[in-house]
Design a protein around this motif. Structure first.
Motif, PDB file in Angstrom:
ATOM      1  N   VAL A   1     -27.619 -13.747  -4.370  1.00  0.00           N
ATOM      2  CA  VAL A   1     -27.081 -14.570  -3.280  1.00  0.00           C
ATOM      3  C   VAL A   1     -26.599 -15.889  -3.861  1.00  0.00           C
ATOM      4  CG1 VAL A   1     -27.607 -15.686  -1.087  1.00  0.00           C
ATOM      5  CG2 VAL A   1     -28.700 -13.506  -1.692  1.00  0.00           C
ATOM      6  N   PRO A   2     -25.361 -16.287  -3.605  1.00  0.00           N
ATOM      7  CA  PRO A   2     -24.852 -17.553  -4.148  1.00  0.00           C
ATOM      8  C   PRO A   2     -25.723 -18.722  -3.736  1.00  0.00           C
ATOM      9  CG  PRO A   2     -23.072 -16.232  -3.217  1.00  0.00           C
ATOM     10  CD  PRO A   2     -24.348 -15.557  -2.841  1.00  0.00           C
ATOM     11  N   ILE A   3     -25.920 -19.665  -4.653  1.00  0.00           N
ATOM     12  CA  ILE A   3     -26.798 -20.801  -4.395  1.00  0.00           C
ATOM     13  C   ILE A   3     -26.273 -21.674  -3.262  1.00  0.00           C
ATOM     14  CG2 ILE A   3     -25.626 -22.236  -6.101  1.00  0.00           C
ATOM     15  CD1 ILE A   3     -29.396 -22.165  -5.289  1.00  0.00           C
ATOM     16  N   GLY A   4     -24.944 -21.736  -3.114  1.00  0.00           N
ATOM     17  CA  GLY A   4     -24.376 -22.555  -2.034  1.00  0.00           C
ATOM     18  C   GLY A   4     -24.786 -22.054  -0.665  1.00  0.00           C
ATOM     19  N   ILE A   5     -24.769 -20.745  -0.491  1.00  0.00           N
ATOM     20  CA  ILE A   5     -25.164 -20.170   0.801  1.00  0.00           C
ATOM     21  C   ILE A   5     -26.624 -20.464   1.082  1.00  0.00           C
ATOM     22  CG2 ILE A   5     -25.476 -17.999   2.051  1.00  0.00           C
ATOM     23  CD1 ILE A   5     -23.010 -16.931   0.670  1.00  0.00           C
ATOM     24  N   ILE A   6     -27.449 -20.408   0.034  1.00  0.00           N
ATOM     25  CA  ILE A   6     -28.869 -20.693   0.216  1.00  0.00           C
ATOM     26  C   ILE A   6     -29.061 -22.133   0.695  1.00  0.00           C
ATOM     27  CG2 ILE A   6     -31.076 -20.924  -0.985  1.00  0.00           C
ATOM     28  CD1 ILE A   6     -30.220 -18.652  -2.813  1.00  0.00           C
ATOM     29  N   ILE A   7     -28.326 -23.093   0.090  1.00  0.00           N
ATOM     30  CA  ILE A   7     -28.471 -24.506   0.465  1.00  0.00           C
ATOM     31  C   ILE A   7     -28.027 -24.728   1.904  1.00  0.00           C
ATOM     32  CG2 ILE A   7     -27.617 -26.839  -0.013  1.00  0.00           C
ATOM     33  CD1 ILE A   7     -27.455 -26.030  -2.971  1.00  0.00           C
ATOM     34  N   ILE A   8     -26.881 -24.154   2.277  1.00  0.00           N
ATOM     35  CA  ILE A   8     -26.376 -24.322   3.646  1.00  0.00           C
ATOM     36  C   ILE A   8     -27.358 -23.742   4.647  1.00  0.00           C
ATOM     37  CG2 ILE A   8     -24.558 -23.606   5.241  1.00  0.00           C
ATOM     38  CD1 ILE A   8     -22.610 -23.723   2.868  1.00  0.00           C
ATOM     39  N   THR A   9     -27.922 -22.567   4.310  1.00  0.00           N
ATOM     40  CA  THR A   9     -28.883 -21.934   5.217  1.00  0.00           C
ATOM     41  C   THR A   9     -30.104 -22.817   5.413  1.00  0.00           C
ATOM     42  OG1 THR A   9     -28.149 -19.746   4.484  1.00  0.00           O
ATOM     43  CG2 THR A   9     -30.278 -19.876   5.601  1.00  0.00           C
TER      44      THR A   9
ATOM     45  N   ILE B   1     -30.253 -26.084   5.125  1.00  0.00           N
ATOM     46  CA  ILE B   1     -29.878 -27.266   5.917  1.00  0.00           C
ATOM     47  C   ILE B   1     -29.806 -26.922   7.399  1.00  0.00           C
ATOM     48  CG2 ILE B   1     -28.006 -28.903   6.374  1.00  0.00           C
ATOM     49  CD1 ILE B   1     -27.396 -28.849   3.365  1.00  0.00           C
ATOM     50  N   ILE B   2     -29.188 -25.782   7.726  1.00  0.00           N
ATOM     51  CA  ILE B   2     -29.055 -25.382   9.134  1.00  0.00           C
ATOM     52  C   ILE B   2     -30.426 -25.169   9.759  1.00  0.00           C
ATOM     53  CG2 ILE B   2     -28.260 -23.524  10.648  1.00  0.00           C
ATOM     54  CD1 ILE B   2     -25.859 -23.188   8.784  1.00  0.00           C
ATOM     55  N   VAL B   3     -31.303 -24.473   9.025  1.00  0.00           N
ATOM     56  CA  VAL B   3     -32.653 -24.231   9.552  1.00  0.00           C
ATOM     57  C   VAL B   3     -33.374 -25.556   9.778  1.00  0.00           C
ATOM     58  CG1 VAL B   3     -34.906 -23.245   9.018  1.00  0.00           C
ATOM     59  CG2 VAL B   3     -32.831 -21.927   8.557  1.00  0.00           C
ATOM     60  N   ALA B   4     -33.231 -26.495   8.825  1.00  0.00           N
ATOM     61  CA  ALA B   4     -33.898 -27.793   8.961  1.00  0.00           C
ATOM     62  C   ALA B   4     -33.377 -28.551  10.184  1.00  0.00           C
ATOM     63  CB  ALA B   4     -33.691 -28.614   7.698  1.00  0.00           C
ATOM     64  N   MET B   5     -32.054 -28.518  10.409  1.00  0.00           N
ATOM     65  CA  MET B   5     -31.478 -29.211  11.565  1.00  0.00           C
ATOM     66  C   MET B   5     -31.970 -28.603  12.869  1.00  0.00           C
ATOM     67  SD  MET B   5     -27.550 -29.820  10.213  1.00  0.00           S
ATOM     68  CE  MET B   5     -27.068 -30.529  11.783  1.00  0.00           C
ATOM     69  N   MET B   6     -32.069 -27.289  12.921  1.00  0.00           N
ATOM     70  CA  MET B   6     -32.556 -26.630  14.133  1.00  0.00           C
ATOM     71  C   MET B   6     -33.997 -27.029  14.417  1.00  0.00           C
ATOM     72  SD  MET B   6     -30.917 -22.812  13.686  1.00  0.00           S
ATOM     73  CE  MET B   6     -31.722 -22.225  15.168  1.00  0.00           C
ATOM     74  N   VAL B   7     -34.794 -27.129  13.361  1.00  0.00           N
ATOM     75  CA  VAL B   7     -36.184 -27.543  13.544  1.00  0.00           C
ATOM     76  C   VAL B   7     -36.249 -28.961  14.096  1.00  0.00           C
ATOM     77  CG1 VAL B   7     -38.322 -28.086  12.329  1.00  0.00           C
ATOM     78  CG2 VAL B   7     -37.090 -25.974  11.801  1.00  0.00           C
ATOM     79  N   LEU B   8     -35.401 -29.864  13.568  1.00  0.00           N
ATOM     80  CA  LEU B   8     -35.394 -31.249  14.039  1.00  0.00           C
ATOM     81  C   LEU B   8     -34.976 -31.333  15.503  1.00  0.00           C
ATOM     82  CD1 LEU B   8     -33.843 -33.077  10.942  1.00  0.00           C
ATOM     83  CD2 LEU B   8     -36.205 -33.190  11.753  1.00  0.00           C
ATOM     84  N   VAL B   9     -33.969 -30.560  15.898  1.00  0.00           N
ATOM     85  CA  VAL B   9     -33.511 -30.571  17.296  1.00  0.00           C
ATOM     86  C   VAL B   9     -34.624 -30.116  18.219  1.00  0.00           C
ATOM     87  CG1 VAL B   9     -31.941 -29.479  18.935  1.00  0.00           C
ATOM     88  CG2 VAL B   9     -31.085 -30.306  16.733  1.00  0.00           C
TER      89      VAL B   9
END
Length: 388
Positions: free
Chosen positions: A348-356, A358-366
Motif C-alpha cells: 500500500v503506498p505510504i501516501g494513502i496510509i498517511i491520508i487515511t 489524517i481522515i480517521v483522526a479528523m473524524m475522531v476530533l469531530v
C-alpha cells in the motif's frame, strides 16, 4: 583405484571372503552385490575377477553399456562378451548357425558349446548394472531363465544400485535376502590397502588424513590417489580433491529427503557454532525449535536412520557427525533449505496510509467535539410527558 596401478582394487577382503565361501558351498546360487552410486561395485567385480581360481573363467557383462532394449539384444550381446573373454584365454568357438529365437539359440546351442570348450572349467558371469534387467521390455520370466542356467559350473553375481533394492523381491526365490552382499564405505584398513603400493609411499599420518577427509568413500579416496604426487601437504591436496568431488557432494545432497536435509543443515550449523561440542539428537531438536522448520523427535530419528544407512553420517557414542571432513566442508558452504516463496501482496503506498490516518483522526476530533459540546453547554434534553 589409482591411475597406472596394475591391480587398483583393494579393501574388500571380507566381501571377497563371502564370495569365495558361497562359490565353494553353494555354487548354483547367485550373489547380489548392492551399494550406493560410486561405492565401488564395478571395481569390486573386477577385484573378484583378479582373485578367482585359475580354473574359473570370469566374464564381466556391463549392462549399463549394453542397455538391452529387448531380449534378443540381451542374449546376443551377452554371448559376444563371453566370446571375447574366451578368445583372450585362447579358446575359439566354432561358428554356430543363428536361430530366429535368440533365447533358444543361447540356451540350447551357444551355452552347451561354451561349456564343452571350457573342458571342465567353471564360468562366472558378472552382471554389472543389473538393474537394466528390470527393463519393462524384457520378459517377466527372465530371472527364471537365468535361474535355470545356474549350476555348479555356471555361477552368477549381480551388481545392483541400492536404489533398486526394493525391486529384488520380485525375483524370489532365485534372489533372496541371504544372497545380498552390501558394499559400504571402506574402513581405515581398506583405505590403507588401496594406497599402500602408491609410488613413493604414503605415510600413516597422510593415510589417516585421507581417510578422515574422504569418510572412506572409495570414489573420493580414488581422487586423493590422483592428487598424491602433485601436492606436498594435506591442505593443498584437500583443496584439490574438494574441487574434484564437489559435484558428487551436490548429488548426495539432492538425493536426500527434505527432513534429512534439515538434519544435515542442523549438524553443519551446530558444528559451525562450536566445532568441539559433541552433537546429539537433543541438540538437533533444539536447533529445530529455534529455526523456522520444526521437526519432532520421530522425524529427526527417521531422518537419522536414513543418513546412517547410507553412511552420510555416523553415530559415535550417541554423538552424530558427518562422515568425511570434505563433505562437512561442503555442507558448511552450501547446505541451505529453500524456503517456500511467500505470498506476494501488493504494497500500500505510504501516501494513502498517511491520508487515511489524517481522515480517521479528523473524524475522531469531530465526534469528540460534538459530544463534548452537548455535555458542557447544558443542552435541554427533551422529555416526553404523558397526556392527562
Amino acid at each position: 583405484m589409482i591411475e597406472n596401478d596394475p591391480l587398483p582394487y583393494a579393501g574388500r577382503d571380507e566381501a571377497l571372503a563371502r564370495i569365495h565361501t558361497q562359490r565353494a558351498n553353494a555354487p548354483h546360487e547367485p550373489l547380489v552385490v548392492i551399494g550406493r552410486k560410486h561405492i565401488g561395485k564395478t571395481a569390486f567385480l573386477r577385484q573378484v575377477m583378479h582373485t578367482i581360481p585359475k580354473h574359473t573363467i570370469a566374464v564381466l557383462i556391463p549392462l549399463g553399456d549394453i542397455s538391452p532394449d529387448d531380449e534378443a539384444h540381451l542374449w546376443v550381446m551377452t554371448s559376444q562378451y563371453i566370446l571375447d573373454e574366451l578368445n583372450q584365454h585362447g579358446m575359439i568357438l566354432p561358428d554356430l548357425p543363428a536361430q530366429d529365437v535368440a533365447r533358444m539359440w543361447f540356451m540350447t546351442q551357444f551355452m552347451p558349446m561354451v561349456m564343452k570348450t571350457l573342458r571342465g572349467r567353471e564360468l562366472l558371469l558378472l552382471w554389472d548394472d543389473a538393474h537394466h534387467l528390470l527393463n519393462t521390455n524384457l520378459p517377466d520370466d527372465l530371472f527364471e531363465v537365468l535361474h535355470d542356467l545356474c549350476s555348479a559350473s555356471i555361477q552368477m553375481i549381480f551388481a545392483f544400485d541400492i536404489r533398486h533394492e526394493d525391486h529384488l523381491s520380485q525375483f524370489m526365490p532365485f534372489i533372496t535376502p541371504k544372497h545380498l552382499l552390501r558394499l559400504g564405505n571402506l574402513s581405515h584398513a581398506g583405505c590403507l590397502a588401496i594406497l599402500a603400493d602408491h609410488q613413493g609411499g604414503v605415510g600413516e599420518d597422510m593415510i589417516r588424513a585421507i581417510y578422515d577427509g574422504s569418510g572412506g568413500l572409495p570414489y573420493i579416496i580414488q581422487q586423493y590417489g590422483y592428487e598424491l604426487g602433485a601436492h606436498g601437504d594435506i591442505k593443498a591436496m584437500n583443496n584439490a580433491v574438494y574441487a574434484r568431488v564437489s559435484d558428487e557432494f551436490l548429488r548426495i545432497w539432492e538425493e536426500r529427503t527434505a527432513d534429512e536435509k534439515l538434519v544435515l543443515t542442523a549438524i553443519a550449523d551446530l558444528f559451525y557454532d562450536d566445532p568441539l561440542r559433541p552433537i546429539t539428537t537433543a541438540h538437533i531438536a533444539t536447533w529445530s525449535v529455534n529455526s523456522d522448520y520444526l521437526l519432532d523427535e520421530t522425524a529427526i530419528n527417521a531422518a537419522l536412520r536414513g543418513l546412517l544407512y547410507d553412511e552420510v553420517v555416523i553415530l559415535d557414542h550417541h554423538h552424530v557427525r558427518v562422515h568425511g571432513d570434505l563433505f562437512r566442508k561442503w555442507l558448511l558452504e552450501n547446505a541451505r533449505i529453500v524456503r517456500k516463496p511467500a505470498d506476494k501482496r501488493q504494497a500500500v503506498p505510504i501516501g494513502i496510509i498517511i491520508i487515511t490516518v489524517i481522515i480517521v483522526a479528523m473524524m475522531v476530533l469531530v465526534i469528540l467535539s460534538v459530544f463534548g459540546g452537548a455535555t458542557d453547554g447544558g443542552m435541554n434534553i427533551p422529555t416526553i410527558t404523558p397526556l392527562s
